[in-house]
Design an enzyme around this catalytic site. Structure first.
Site, PDB file in Angstrom:
ATOM      1  CG  HIS B  27      -0.332  -0.231   2.490  1.00  0.00           C
ATOM      2  ND1 HIS B  27       0.250   0.775   3.208  1.00  0.00           N
ATOM      3  CD2 HIS B  27      -0.178  -1.337   3.225  1.00  0.00           C
ATOM      4  CE1 HIS B  27       0.738   0.291   4.326  1.00  0.00           C
ATOM      5  NE2 HIS B  27       0.494  -0.983   4.368  1.00  0.00           N
ATOM      6  CB  THR B  28      -0.138   4.728  -0.627  1.00  0.00           C
ATOM      7  OG1 THR B  28      -1.071   4.338  -1.624  1.00  0.00           O
ATOM      8  CG2 THR B  28       0.535   6.017  -1.042  1.00  0.00           C
ATOM      9  CD  GLN B  29       6.009   1.676   2.210  1.00  0.00           C
ATOM     10  OE1 GLN B  29       6.445   1.847   3.339  1.00  0.00           O
ATOM     11  NE2 GLN B  29       6.520   0.791   1.374  1.00  0.00           N
ATOM     12  N   PRO B 132      -3.863   5.443   1.421  1.00  0.00           N
ATOM     13  CG  PRO B 132      -2.546   7.277   2.023  1.00  0.00           C
ATOM     14  CD  PRO B 132      -2.705   5.810   2.246  1.00  0.00           C
TER      15      PRO B 132
END
Lengths: 267, 250
Positions: B27-29, B132
């Site tokens: 997931h988004t980092q 996100p």
């Protein structure tokens, strides 16, 4: 000589064993520590750089004062992030029912979600019971809703105000995870520490432990209470950078709900 | 241990994806290709939204023709700053929404306010899963005579106002808007104001370039201009010897 060699071997082996034991100890210690819930961790190793926060503080202050037959709920209309103002005209007050209004400050996205959540629950209640929820019932519901997210809280600091089942003013003050208490007056948010002492000075009654029991509702009239609220916001706006722009004041009494607005300093 | 065991390939939408999934984080980092500020103002006949056409890859201005303003149905326009690929994903969601709305064929269309609300719920929901969409969106439009202009950030913070900006625009453009915006500006005045703010951003935001688009949404429809260059002046005295007179500098 054989003895000496044996001794050396033994000490070497002992050192190796000791070293192995220590490593095992360290690993055990590491495993015993609680895993840190970090959005970047998982299995990719320690985090390499700054990650994002799921929370932000959008500022603002909320106040409520309960009277003998009215309740005043007020909140400023400034919405900020960091040192910037996002908008000067954002309402933090949500009128849930004819006898109940909620003012929330903190992280605006959570506040929005929380208010929508309560609204949905209230509408369901109305369909199922054919009447609106009382303010004390809504107070309990709000507490439960907040605690439901105890391990990923709504970053919302709430003040609930309205009329109780006897038509007297009631105010409930909350923390972010649902701990609440009925009080005669409350302040929450960034200006709380500036406003609360002023309210204490003007409104505080005897301790609830004193007998005979004293009335918690303020002896002020509705107009006096509204004036007090205006004064406290004007004062808080002087020193709290997150409070200002304007204050929205909602009054709930037997005649219904009235709304007022007063300008505050824009700086 | 009872209950479901996590396995590789477990649904990435599952609420526990980030705690249980073995292997690298999925997931988004952090963002990769990003757009900088988007500006928006209401004026007499509608809403004006502007953005430059840069797509930065960290400190490099890698792409110079990125369209960050897109229409959304007949009444609405979305401008995005932040991760461009996430914006493309958002456009995909919006496309489905508008298609669905169109298929109802009931004489009713989603308003800009409705679309803003929908996008807010998506952004907030993704934030709740710690995954996100790395964008700040500006949504503007006109429907039934009502002008609408709002913003949603990557964690779900949302608001509407007469003038808005994302990213650096909040620091550099909003103060100009607060000073010079007024009700019922003409189209020329509105464009002038936006160009002024865009020029300031070009001077001071390193991710901004001198190629911009301005979109005009009115009751008649939506028009996104072709990209064009802003006039700049590098002869200001203050740009020469900027530290002259500053204490402690040379």
């Amino acid at each position: 000589m054989h003895e000496n060699i044996a001794n050396i071997e033994n000490s070497k082996r002992a050192k190796k064993k000791e070293h192995a034991n220590q490593s095992r100890e360290n690993r055990n210690m590491a495993m015993m520590m609680p895993p840190r819930l970090n959005p970047t961790d998982s299995a990719s190793g320690p985090k390499q750089h700054q990650t994002w926060s799921p929370y932000d503080n959008n500022g603002g202050t909320c106040v409520a004062i309960a009277g003998a037959d009215y309740c005043v709920i007020a909140a400023d209309t400034r919405m900020s992030t960091g040192f910037s103002i996002l908008t000067r005209d954002h309402s933090k007050i949500f009128v849930i029912s004819e006898t109940c209004a909620l003012a929330s400050s903190g992280f605006q996205a959570d506040i929005s979600a929380l208010q929508k959540n309560l609204d949905a629950r209230h509408q369901t209640y109305q369909h199922q019971h054919g009447k609106q929820m009382s303010c004390p019932a809504m107070a309990q519901l709000l507490s439960n809703t907040l605690y439901y997210k105890r391990f990923f809280p709504y970053y919302a600091f709430n003040v609930l105000g309205g009329l109780d089942d006897q038509g007297k003013g009631c105010v409930y003050s909350y923390d972010a995870v649902g701990s609440y208490e009925r009080v005669g007056y409350a302040a929450q948010g960034s200006g709380m520490q500036l406003i609360m002492p002023v309210l204490d000075n003007q409104l505080k009654s005897a301790s609830p432990l004193v007998l005979p029991k004293r009335e918690t509702a303020t002896p002020l009239t509705e107009a006096e209470a509204v004036d007090l609220v205006k004064d406290t916001f004007a004062s808080a706006a002087e020193r709290d950078i997150y409070t200002g722009d304007g204050v929205e004041i909602v009054t709930i009494n037997a005649r219904g709900i009235q709304k007022q607005y007063m300008e505050l300093k824009k700086d | 241990m009872t209950g479901k065991q996590p396995y590789v390939g477990q649904a990435l939408d599952s609420p526990h994806a980030f705690t249980l999934a073995p292997g690298p984080t999925k997931h988004t980092q952090y963002p990769y290709v990003t757009g900088t500020s988007v500006l928006g103002i209401k004026y007499k006949d509608g809403v004006l939204i502007a953005a430059d056409t840069a797509g930065s890859y960290g400190s490099t201005v890698r792409y110079k023709s990125v369209e960050r303003l897109k229409t959304c149905g007949k009444h609405c326009l979305i401008g995005a700053s932040g991760e461009i690929s996430d914006f493309q994903q958002i456009l995909s969601y919006v496309d489905k929404l508008i298609l669905n709305d169109y298929m109802w064929d009931d004489g009713n269309n989603l308003s800009p306010r409705d679309i803003h609300n929908y996008l807010t719920r998506i952004m907030y929901n993704k934030r709740n899963s710690f995954d996100p969409l790395w964008n700040t969106l500006v949504i503007g439009g006109v429907k039934n005579g009502e002008k609408y202009l709002g913003v949603v950030t990557m964690i779900g913070v949302h608001y509407e106002d007469n003038h808005v900006a994302s990213g650096f625009g909040n620091h550099l453009a909003r103060p100009i808007f607060r000073d010079e915006w007024h009700e019922n500006m003409t189209l020329e005045e509105g464009i002038q104001l936006l160009e002024k703010a865009l020029t300031v951003l070009f001077y001071r935001d390193r991710s901004a370039i001198n190629k911009v688009q301005v979109a005009n949404i009115t009751a008649e429809g939506i028009n996104i201009s072709e990209p064009y260059a802003l006039k700049t002046n590098w002869d200001y005295k203050a740009f020469k010897n900027p530290t002259a007179g500053a204490v402690g500098s040379w």
